[in-house]
Design a protein around this motif. Structure first.
Motif, PDB file in Angstrom:
ATOM      1  N   SER A  17     -73.567   8.577  -9.067  1.00  0.00           N
ATOM      2  CA  SER A  17     -72.266   8.358  -8.435  1.00  0.00           C
ATOM      3  C   SER A  17     -72.143   9.169  -7.159  1.00  0.00           C
ATOM      4  CB  SER A  17     -71.143   8.736  -9.400  1.00  0.00           C
ATOM      5  OG  SER A  17     -71.071   7.838 -10.480  1.00  0.00           O
ATOM      6  N   GLN A  18     -72.659  10.394  -7.173  1.00  0.00           N
ATOM      7  CA  GLN A  18     -72.595  11.214  -5.971  1.00  0.00           C
ATOM      8  C   GLN A  18     -73.394  10.586  -4.844  1.00  0.00           C
ATOM      9  OE1 GLN A  18     -70.588  14.044  -5.799  1.00  0.00           O
ATOM     10  NE2 GLN A  18     -70.962  13.647  -3.631  1.00  0.00           N
ATOM     11  N   GLN A  19     -74.509   9.981  -5.178  1.00  0.00           N
ATOM     12  CA  GLN A  19     -75.323   9.319  -4.167  1.00  0.00           C
ATOM     13  C   GLN A  19     -74.576   8.137  -3.560  1.00  0.00           C
ATOM     14  OE1 GLN A  19     -78.282  10.593  -3.169  1.00  0.00           O
ATOM     15  NE2 GLN A  19     -78.230   9.066  -1.512  1.00  0.00           N
ATOM     16  N   ARG A  20     -73.818   7.431  -4.400  1.00  0.00           N
ATOM     17  CA  ARG A  20     -73.017   6.302  -3.882  1.00  0.00           C
ATOM     18  C   ARG A  20     -71.965   6.791  -2.890  1.00  0.00           C
ATOM     19  NH1 ARG A  20     -72.558   3.800  -9.727  1.00  0.00           N
ATOM     20  NH2 ARG A  20     -74.268   2.291  -9.690  1.00  0.00           N
ATOM     21  N   LEU A  21     -71.355   7.922  -3.191  1.00  0.00           N
ATOM     22  CA  LEU A  21     -70.384   8.484  -2.255  1.00  0.00           C
ATOM     23  C   LEU A  21     -71.065   8.866  -0.938  1.00  0.00           C
ATOM     24  CD1 LEU A  21     -68.151  10.837  -4.466  1.00  0.00           C
ATOM     25  CD2 LEU A  21     -67.593   8.569  -3.593  1.00  0.00           C
ATOM     26  N   THR A  22     -72.223   9.480  -1.039  1.00  0.00           N
ATOM     27  CA  THR A  22     -72.951   9.924   0.150  1.00  0.00           C
ATOM     28  C   THR A  22     -73.306   8.754   1.055  1.00  0.00           C
ATOM     29  OG1 THR A  22     -73.873  11.797  -1.070  1.00  0.00           O
ATOM     30  CG2 THR A  22     -74.996  11.163   0.965  1.00  0.00           C
ATOM     31  N   GLU A  23     -73.588   7.606   0.475  1.00  0.00           N
ATOM     32  CA  GLU A  23     -74.001   6.430   1.243  1.00  0.00           C
ATOM     33  C   GLU A  23     -72.830   5.581   1.726  1.00  0.00           C
ATOM     34  OE1 GLU A  23     -76.533   4.476  -1.514  1.00  0.00           O
ATOM     35  OE2 GLU A  23     -78.165   5.961  -1.346  1.00  0.00           O
TER      36      GLU A  23
ATOM     37  N   ALA B 273     -65.029  15.395  -1.578  1.00  0.00           N
ATOM     38  CA  ALA B 273     -65.824  14.722  -2.618  1.00  0.00           C
ATOM     39  C   ALA B 273     -67.212  14.342  -2.129  1.00  0.00           C
ATOM     40  CB  ALA B 273     -65.090  13.475  -3.116  1.00  0.00           C
ATOM     41  N   GLY B 274     -67.416  14.333  -0.805  1.00  0.00           N
ATOM     42  CA  GLY B 274     -68.743  14.043  -0.284  1.00  0.00           C
ATOM     43  C   GLY B 274     -68.960  12.626   0.185  1.00  0.00           C
ATOM     44  N   VAL B 275     -67.899  11.901   0.557  1.00  0.00           N
ATOM     45  CA  VAL B 275     -68.094  10.582   1.166  1.00  0.00           C
ATOM     46  C   VAL B 275     -68.897  10.777   2.450  1.00  0.00           C
ATOM     47  CG1 VAL B 275     -66.951   8.602   2.247  1.00  0.00           C
ATOM     48  CG2 VAL B 275     -65.983   9.646   0.177  1.00  0.00           C
ATOM     49  N   GLY B 276     -69.964  10.006   2.606  1.00  0.00           N
ATOM     50  CA  GLY B 276     -70.930  10.268   3.668  1.00  0.00           C
ATOM     51  C   GLY B 276     -70.425  10.048   5.073  1.00  0.00           C
ATOM     52  N   CYS B 277     -69.615   9.010   5.269  1.00  0.00           N
ATOM     53  CA  CYS B 277     -69.120   8.683   6.605  1.00  0.00           C
ATOM     54  C   CYS B 277     -67.664   8.240   6.499  1.00  0.00           C
ATOM     55  CB  CYS B 277     -69.966   7.584   7.244  1.00  0.00           C
ATOM     56  SG  CYS B 277     -69.377   7.056   8.857  1.00  0.00           S
ATOM     57  N   ILE B 278     -66.786   8.856   7.264  1.00  0.00           N
ATOM     58  CA  ILE B 278     -65.366   8.512   7.241  1.00  0.00           C
ATOM     59  C   ILE B 278     -64.876   8.293   8.663  1.00  0.00           C
ATOM     60  CG2 ILE B 278     -63.035   9.306   6.670  1.00  0.00           C
ATOM     61  CD1 ILE B 278     -64.186  10.916   4.402  1.00  0.00           C
ATOM     62  N   GLY B 279     -64.261   7.147   8.883  1.00  0.00           N
ATOM     63  CA  GLY B 279     -63.612   6.868  10.153  1.00  0.00           C
ATOM     64  C   GLY B 279     -62.141   7.224  10.050  1.00  0.00           C
TER      65      GLY B 279
ATOM     66  N   ALA C   9     -57.416  16.578  12.981  1.00  0.00           N
ATOM     67  CA  ALA C   9     -57.852  16.317  11.607  1.00  0.00           C
ATOM     68  C   ALA C   9     -59.366  16.448  11.486  1.00  0.00           C
ATOM     69  CB  ALA C   9     -57.399  14.927  11.170  1.00  0.00           C
ATOM     70  N   ALA C  10     -60.080  15.884  12.438  1.00  0.00           N
ATOM     71  CA  ALA C  10     -61.546  15.938  12.392  1.00  0.00           C
ATOM     72  C   ALA C  10     -62.051  17.377  12.432  1.00  0.00           C
ATOM     73  CB  ALA C  10     -62.128  15.136  13.554  1.00  0.00           C
ATOM     74  N   LYS C  11     -61.426  18.203  13.252  1.00  0.00           N
ATOM     75  CA  LYS C  11     -61.834  19.606  13.347  1.00  0.00           C
ATOM     76  C   LYS C  11     -61.655  20.312  12.009  1.00  0.00           C
ATOM     77  CE  LYS C  11     -60.865  23.854  15.924  1.00  0.00           C
ATOM     78  NZ  LYS C  11     -60.034  24.470  16.992  1.00  0.00           N
ATOM     79  N   ARG C  12     -60.495  20.107  11.356  1.00  0.00           N
ATOM     80  CA  ARG C  12     -60.231  20.745  10.066  1.00  0.00           C
ATOM     81  C   ARG C  12     -61.195  20.217   8.994  1.00  0.00           C
ATOM     82  NH1 ARG C  12     -57.175  22.872  13.216  1.00  0.00           N
ATOM     83  NH2 ARG C  12     -54.929  23.239  13.020  1.00  0.00           N
TER      84      ARG C  12
ATOM     85  N   GLN D 101     -64.772  21.481   9.120  1.00  0.00           N
ATOM     86  CA  GLN D 101     -64.888  22.823   8.571  1.00  0.00           C
ATOM     87  C   GLN D 101     -64.962  22.792   7.052  1.00  0.00           C
ATOM     88  OE1 GLN D 101     -61.383  24.633  10.262  1.00  0.00           O
ATOM     89  NE2 GLN D 101     -62.444  25.326  12.102  1.00  0.00           N
ATOM     90  N   MET D 102     -64.252  21.844   6.438  1.00  0.00           N
ATOM     91  CA  MET D 102     -64.278  21.716   4.983  1.00  0.00           C
ATOM     92  C   MET D 102     -65.643  21.279   4.479  1.00  0.00           C
ATOM     93  SD  MET D 102     -60.657  19.813   4.156  1.00  0.00           S
ATOM     94  CE  MET D 102     -61.231  19.467   2.491  1.00  0.00           C
ATOM     95  N   ASN D 103     -66.221  20.282   5.192  1.00  0.00           N
ATOM     96  CA  ASN D 103     -67.499  19.745   4.728  1.00  0.00           C
ATOM     97  C   ASN D 103     -68.290  19.188   5.906  1.00  0.00           C
ATOM     98  OD1 ASN D 103     -69.666  18.628   3.441  1.00  0.00           O
ATOM     99  ND2 ASN D 103     -68.481  17.323   2.061  1.00  0.00           N
ATOM    100  N   PRO D 104     -69.173  19.970   6.474  1.00  0.00           N
ATOM    101  CA  PRO D 104     -69.966  19.509   7.627  1.00  0.00           C
ATOM    102  C   PRO D 104     -70.961  18.413   7.270  1.00  0.00           C
ATOM    103  CG  PRO D 104     -70.672  21.699   6.916  1.00  0.00           C
ATOM    104  CD  PRO D 104     -69.441  21.369   6.131  1.00  0.00           C
ATOM    105  N   GLU D 105     -71.144  18.119   5.981  1.00  0.00           N
ATOM    106  CA  GLU D 105     -72.072  17.057   5.585  1.00  0.00           C
ATOM    107  C   GLU D 105     -71.497  15.668   5.838  1.00  0.00           C
ATOM    108  OE1 GLU D 105     -73.381  17.523   1.588  1.00  0.00           O
ATOM    109  OE2 GLU D 105     -74.511  19.355   1.992  1.00  0.00           O
ATOM    110  N   THR D 106     -70.178  15.549   5.913  1.00  0.00           N
ATOM    111  CA  THR D 106     -69.556  14.248   6.140  1.00  0.00           C
ATOM    112  C   THR D 106     -69.561  13.912   7.626  1.00  0.00           C
ATOM    113  OG1 THR D 106     -68.097  14.395   4.214  1.00  0.00           O
ATOM    114  CG2 THR D 106     -67.410  12.925   5.986  1.00  0.00           C
ATOM    115  N   GLU D 107     -70.036  12.726   7.954  1.00  0.00           N
ATOM    116  CA  GLU D 107     -69.986  12.246   9.337  1.00  0.00           C
ATOM    117  C   GLU D 107     -68.586  11.687   9.600  1.00  0.00           C
ATOM    118  OE1 GLU D 107     -71.859   8.791  12.290  1.00  0.00           O
ATOM    119  OE2 GLU D 107     -72.493   8.919  10.180  1.00  0.00           O
TER     120      GLU D 107
END
Length: 367
Positions: free
Chosen positions: A19-25, A47-53, A84-87, A90-96
């Motif tokens: 499930s975590q991999q699905r979020l990442t992708e 939660a680790g969603v990989g890409c958020i617009g 929002a993007a700046k904050r 900082q929370m999770n640099p892994e999310t694009e």
């Protein structure tokens, strides 16, 4: 992917690394970085969603801070999307994070949403909701919808088939789009700040359930929540034939033309006061009788929107009619009603921004 960051959810029974991999992708677009979008963004990023617009054309205002928890005093006047993007970074640099600091409209929505797997609608007006819904129907994009007003909120999932291969959309629930400004938004009705936090977080949970295929998402259901009583109930949504379905991009563009004809004139407070000196001018306060501040009845005739249809059907002798409300939203709806009744026979005005914007001009006019 740093699994240590997400360890608490990975160890959940029924979730796991898959499930975590699905979020990442996943690629999720959040439209509206306001009261609903802020908490949803925080938990989707965490939660680790990989890409958020993030799509929002607005800037931070002081009145936002009561509920839009990504922003602070130093952010007033700055782009919501950029702050929002700046904050969030900082929370999770892994999310694009992909920034769309523009107004989503009929000319750009197809291009923008086509690159995402799932859309979250956290907007606060019907024009945007119907446009987003119709575009998602056209592109077959899953849509998580959330809305709040006063002490109540709603969440639903559209364009996702259930076990019977049936999917519904926003028009199955509300087939007819209201006229612009016909129904007040939170700026007019008000909202308790904690409510969009609750609903936005619950909606983020629905996004995560859809992406990871866990639990029972609100597919073809509308969840209604009352903060004051902590009561909630679900309404089943069934497909409807009471509306014309959008099947092409051309139809989408034609169905969402924004106010092609303006039947009233928006004015500032100084112009309103100039008009008030004319014998042929009638100034009407369309707020409800319980709303503050209360204005001097000698200058402002009070005709609440709940009573306005009867008033509009009467014979008004004034040549100039000025309408005002708290934020300039209901006054626009009232202006359109009067234009339908009188056409170009009378000059109809709406105080742009309402009493809230021009409060200093009303100090000497209060009861």
């Amino acid at each position: 992917m740093n699994t240590e960051r997400y360890q608490r959810q990975i160890i959940l029974g029924g979730f796991g690394i898959e499930s975590q991999q699905r979020l990442t992708e996943a690629k999720v677009l959040v439209i509206g970085a306001g009261g609903l979008g802020c908490p949803a963004l925080q938990y989707l990023v965490a939660a680790g969603v990989g890409c958020i617009g993030i799509a929002d054309h607005d800037v931070v205002e002081l009145s936002n801070l009561q509920r839009q928890v990504l922003f602070g005093m130093d952010d007033i006047g700055l782009s919501k999307v950029e702050v929002a993007a700046k904050r969030l970074q900082q929370m999770n640099p892994e999310t694009e994070l992909i920034l769309h600091p523009i107004l989503i409209n009929r000319t750009n929505i197809i291009e923008i949403i086509s690159g995402y797997d799932l859309i979250f609608d956290g907007t606060d007006n019907f024009e945007s909701r119907y446009l987003i819904n119709d575009a998602c129907v056209l592109l077959k994009k899953p849509l998580v919808f959330a809305a709040v007003s006063g002490f109540e909120g709603q969440i639903a999932i559209f364009n996702v088939a259930n076990e019977f291969v049936i999917s519904t959309n926003y028009r199955d629930l509300f087939p007819v789009q209201p006229v612009a400004n016909e129904i007040p938004n939170c700026a007019e009705n008000g909202v308790l700040g904690v409510l969009p936090g609750i609903i936005g977080t619950m909606a983020a949970g629905e996004v995560i359930k859809l992406l990871t295929k866990i639990g029972k998402p609100l597919i073809n259901k509308l969840l209604h929540y009352n903060l004051l009583s902590q009561e909630q109930y679900e309404i089943n949504i069934s497909p409807s034939d009471d509306y014309q379905k959008v099947t092409t991009e051309a139809e989408l563009m034609n169905n969402n033309i924004e106010n092609p004809i303006q039947s009233y004139i928006e004015i500032d407070a100084e112009r309103m006061m100039e008009l008030s000196k004319k014998d042929s001018t009638l100034i009407i306060d369309v707020r409800e009788r319980h709303e503050f501040p209360r204005l001097n009845a000698k200058t402002f005739q009070q005709v609440p929107m709940s009573e306005f249809d009867r008033f509009a059907s009467s014979n008004i002798e004034a040549d100039h009619i000025v309408l005002l409300c708290q934020h300039g939203i209901r006054s626009v709806a009232a202006a359109e009603k009067l234009h339908q009744r009188y056409g170009d026979k009378k000059r109809i005005y709406s105080l742009k921004g309402g009493i809230a914007k021009w409060r200093n001009h009303f100090f000497n006019l209060l009861v």
